[in-house]
Design a protein around this motif. Sequence first.
Motif, PDB file in Angstrom:
ATOM      1  N   ARG A 151     -20.364  35.335  25.237  1.00  0.00           N
ATOM      2  CA  ARG A 151     -20.159  36.310  24.172  1.00  0.00           C
ATOM      3  C   ARG A 151     -19.012  37.248  24.510  1.00  0.00           C
ATOM      4  N   ALA A 152     -18.125  37.497  23.554  1.00  0.00           N
ATOM      5  CA  ALA A 152     -17.027  38.456  23.757  1.00  0.00           C
ATOM      6  C   ALA A 152     -17.579  39.876  23.788  1.00  0.00           C
ATOM      7  N   HIS A 181       0.380  44.589  14.846  1.00  0.00           N
ATOM      8  CA  HIS A 181       0.319  43.274  15.472  1.00  0.00           C
ATOM      9  C   HIS A 181      -0.978  43.124  16.273  1.00  0.00           C
ATOM     10  N   GLU A 182      -1.342  44.169  17.026  1.00  0.00           N
ATOM     11  CA  GLU A 182      -2.606  44.126  17.771  1.00  0.00           C
ATOM     12  C   GLU A 182      -3.795  44.142  16.823  1.00  0.00           C
ATOM     13  N   PHE A 183      -3.754  45.011  15.807  1.00  0.00           N
ATOM     14  CA  PHE A 183      -4.861  45.049  14.850  1.00  0.00           C
ATOM     15  C   PHE A 183      -5.153  43.659  14.300  1.00  0.00           C
ATOM     16  N   ASP A 184      -4.098  42.924  13.962  1.00  0.00           N
ATOM     17  CA  ASP A 184      -4.294  41.612  13.346  1.00  0.00           C
ATOM     18  C   ASP A 184      -4.706  40.561  14.357  1.00  0.00           C
ATOM     19  N   VAL A 185      -4.013  40.460  15.483  1.00  0.00           N
ATOM     20  CA  VAL A 185      -4.304  39.345  16.386  1.00  0.00           C
ATOM     21  C   VAL A 185      -5.683  39.499  17.014  1.00  0.00           C
ATOM     22  N   VAL A 186      -6.152  40.731  17.211  1.00  0.00           N
ATOM     23  CA  VAL A 186      -7.514  40.918  17.722  1.00  0.00           C
ATOM     24  C   VAL A 186      -8.534  40.448  16.686  1.00  0.00           C
ATOM     25  N   ARG A 187      -8.330  40.804  15.421  1.00  0.00           N
ATOM     26  CA  ARG A 187      -9.210  40.303  14.355  1.00  0.00           C
ATOM     27  C   ARG A 187      -9.218  38.782  14.344  1.00  0.00           C
ATOM     28  N   HIS A 188      -8.041  38.195  14.534  1.00  0.00           N
ATOM     29  CA  HIS A 188      -7.910  36.738  14.508  1.00  0.00           C
ATOM     30  C   HIS A 188      -8.622  36.090  15.688  1.00  0.00           C
ATOM     31  N   VAL A 189      -8.439  36.615  16.889  1.00  0.00           N
ATOM     32  CA  VAL A 189      -9.044  36.031  18.076  1.00  0.00           C
ATOM     33  C   VAL A 189     -10.566  36.198  18.055  1.00  0.00           C
ATOM     34  N   LEU A 190     -11.036  37.403  17.727  1.00  0.00           N
ATOM     35  CA  LEU A 190     -12.467  37.693  17.772  1.00  0.00           C
ATOM     36  C   LEU A 190     -13.208  37.294  16.496  1.00  0.00           C
ATOM     37  N   THR A 191     -12.465  36.983  15.426  1.00  0.00           N
ATOM     38  CA  THR A 191     -13.064  36.722  14.100  1.00  0.00           C
ATOM     39  C   THR A 191     -13.965  37.887  13.719  1.00  0.00           C
ATOM     40  N   CYS A 192     -13.382  39.074  13.679  1.00  0.00           N
ATOM     41  CA  CYS A 192     -14.151  40.291  13.449  1.00  0.00           C
ATOM     42  C   CYS A 192     -13.435  41.195  12.456  1.00  0.00           C
ATOM     43  N   ASP A 193     -14.107  42.252  12.077  1.00  0.00           N
ATOM     44  CA  ASP A 193     -13.474  43.369  11.397  1.00  0.00           C
ATOM     45  C   ASP A 193     -13.832  44.640  12.147  1.00  0.00           C
ATOM     46  N   VAL A 215      -9.245  53.305  20.596  1.00  0.00           N
ATOM     47  CA  VAL A 215     -10.484  52.584  20.872  1.00  0.00           C
ATOM     48  C   VAL A 215     -11.087  52.215  19.524  1.00  0.00           C
ATOM     49  N   LEU A 216     -11.305  50.922  19.328  1.00  0.00           N
ATOM     50  CA  LEU A 216     -11.864  50.441  18.072  1.00  0.00           C
ATOM     51  C   LEU A 216     -13.200  49.757  18.319  1.00  0.00           C
ATOM     52  N   GLU A 217     -14.090  49.882  17.340  1.00  0.00           N
ATOM     53  CA  GLU A 217     -15.383  49.203  17.379  1.00  0.00           C
ATOM     54  C   GLU A 217     -15.384  48.120  16.310  1.00  0.00           C
ATOM     55  N   THR A 218     -15.949  46.964  16.636  1.00  0.00           N
ATOM     56  CA  THR A 218     -15.983  45.860  15.681  1.00  0.00           C
ATOM     57  C   THR A 218     -17.359  45.739  15.039  1.00  0.00           C
ATOM     58  N   ASP A 219     -17.401  44.949  13.971  1.00  0.00           N
ATOM     59  CA  ASP A 219     -18.672  44.757  13.262  1.00  0.00           C
ATOM     60  C   ASP A 219     -19.619  43.826  14.007  1.00  0.00           C
ATOM     61  N   ASP A 220     -19.177  43.290  15.164  1.00  0.00           N
ATOM     62  CA  ASP A 220     -20.059  42.465  15.988  1.00  0.00           C
ATOM     63  C   ASP A 220     -20.340  43.131  17.326  1.00  0.00           C
ATOM     64  N   GLY A 307      -3.127  41.478   5.581  1.00  0.00           N
ATOM     65  CA  GLY A 307      -2.184  42.584   5.475  1.00  0.00           C
ATOM     66  C   GLY A 307      -2.858  43.866   5.058  1.00  0.00           C
ATOM     67  N   TYR A 308      -3.782  43.766   4.107  1.00  0.00           N
ATOM     68  CA  TYR A 308      -4.546  44.939   3.681  1.00  0.00           C
ATOM     69  C   TYR A 308      -5.378  45.485   4.839  1.00  0.00           C
ATOM     70  N   CYS A 309      -6.071  44.602   5.575  1.00  0.00           N
ATOM     71  CA  CYS A 309      -6.905  45.060   6.685  1.00  0.00           C
ATOM     72  C   CYS A 309      -6.084  45.819   7.728  1.00  0.00           C
ATOM     73  N   ALA A 310      -4.907  45.298   8.058  1.00  0.00           N
ATOM     74  CA  ALA A 310      -4.044  45.970   9.037  1.00  0.00           C
ATOM     75  C   ALA A 310      -3.614  47.342   8.532  1.00  0.00           C
ATOM     76  N   ALA A 311      -3.272  47.420   7.247  1.00  0.00           N
ATOM     77  CA  ALA A 311      -2.841  48.697   6.673  1.00  0.00           C
ATOM     78  C   ALA A 311      -3.985  49.712   6.653  1.00  0.00           C
ATOM     79  N   GLN A 312      -5.181  49.242   6.332  1.00  0.00           N
ATOM     80  CA  GLN A 312      -6.321  50.161   6.234  1.00  0.00           C
ATOM     81  C   GLN A 312      -6.716  50.716   7.597  1.00  0.00           C
TER      82      GLN A 312
END
Length: 339
Positions: A151-152, A181-193, A215-220, A307-312
Amino acid sequence: MTEHKMSIRIAVIGAGLMGADHAAIVAEDLPGATLQLVCDMDAARARAVADRLGASDVSTDPEAAITRDDVDAVIIASPDFTHAPLSTASIRAGKRVLCEKPLSQSPQECIEVMQAEEAAGAKHVMLGFMRRYDQSYVEMKEALTGGQLGRALMMHNFHRNVETPAADFTGAMAITNSAPHEFDVVRHVLTCDYTAISAYQPRRSDSVVAPVVMVLETDDGQLVTIEVNNNAAYGYDVRAELVGEQGSIATNNVAYTRTDMKLAAATRYEADWRGRYHEAYVRQNRDFLRFVETGAFPATAADCWDGYCAAQVAQTGVTALETGRKCAVEMIAKPEFYA
């Protein structure tokens, strides 16, 4: 059918650093594509790129370039504020478009582009978050999905530049310009929001912008750290480490040689992102060409929702930095169109 008719004719909008690089990839690294047109507000700059790479024509009018009959697809590498309007113009013209990030720094403007795309009934916009195509992140995602890491738990990221591109660069701009770039690639690698973000700055001894640490918290339930240091001085340096319950995987600095002399060993850093991620850009642009040819949106690529997720999250991160508080990341419901 002639070879010319089989080739996808691409217009590149923007002839600055990124536009010239995209034009070179089209001309030199995309079999099946033709660099048809280079468009820039500076006609001389457009002409210089076009002549060097063998483009058929130049233009100073991006919207006219998009609607030309001899243009099949568009790459947008013009200034950030033009990305959403030109993407919308491409959608209306029925042209598929590779748009450099950001789609927009305004979440609302991203929503408007999504609405235009939904109205068209098909995806037209592929967003240039090219790190998804970088081999280090590809292997990181494969290690996670393949189960080797368990588990990540955490993902640590830092993004360092030699110096800021402008004297008036701010901590907020580090979040809105560099960190996406980090906001997006982390979402992509972890499959998270993301569900929440905090942001901090240390104090420098001079007047240039200090690093920003988020420091960000994910939905998982994972934690993500992102450091953006736009005045690191020593070189361009981007790294990431993904920590799982069974092990971790980290990206390596790409260096083709090492010098050994005077009792020391040394490797070099790139001056900016273009050399470090050149192969990722080529892979991305090849995927874009397949998208244009087949109409099938690439599995790896970022779309308007991304793109929207990164902007938000960037907008929320600026609020967190300004207020000194952890802020909830609140996004609209994901449209079925992007499911």
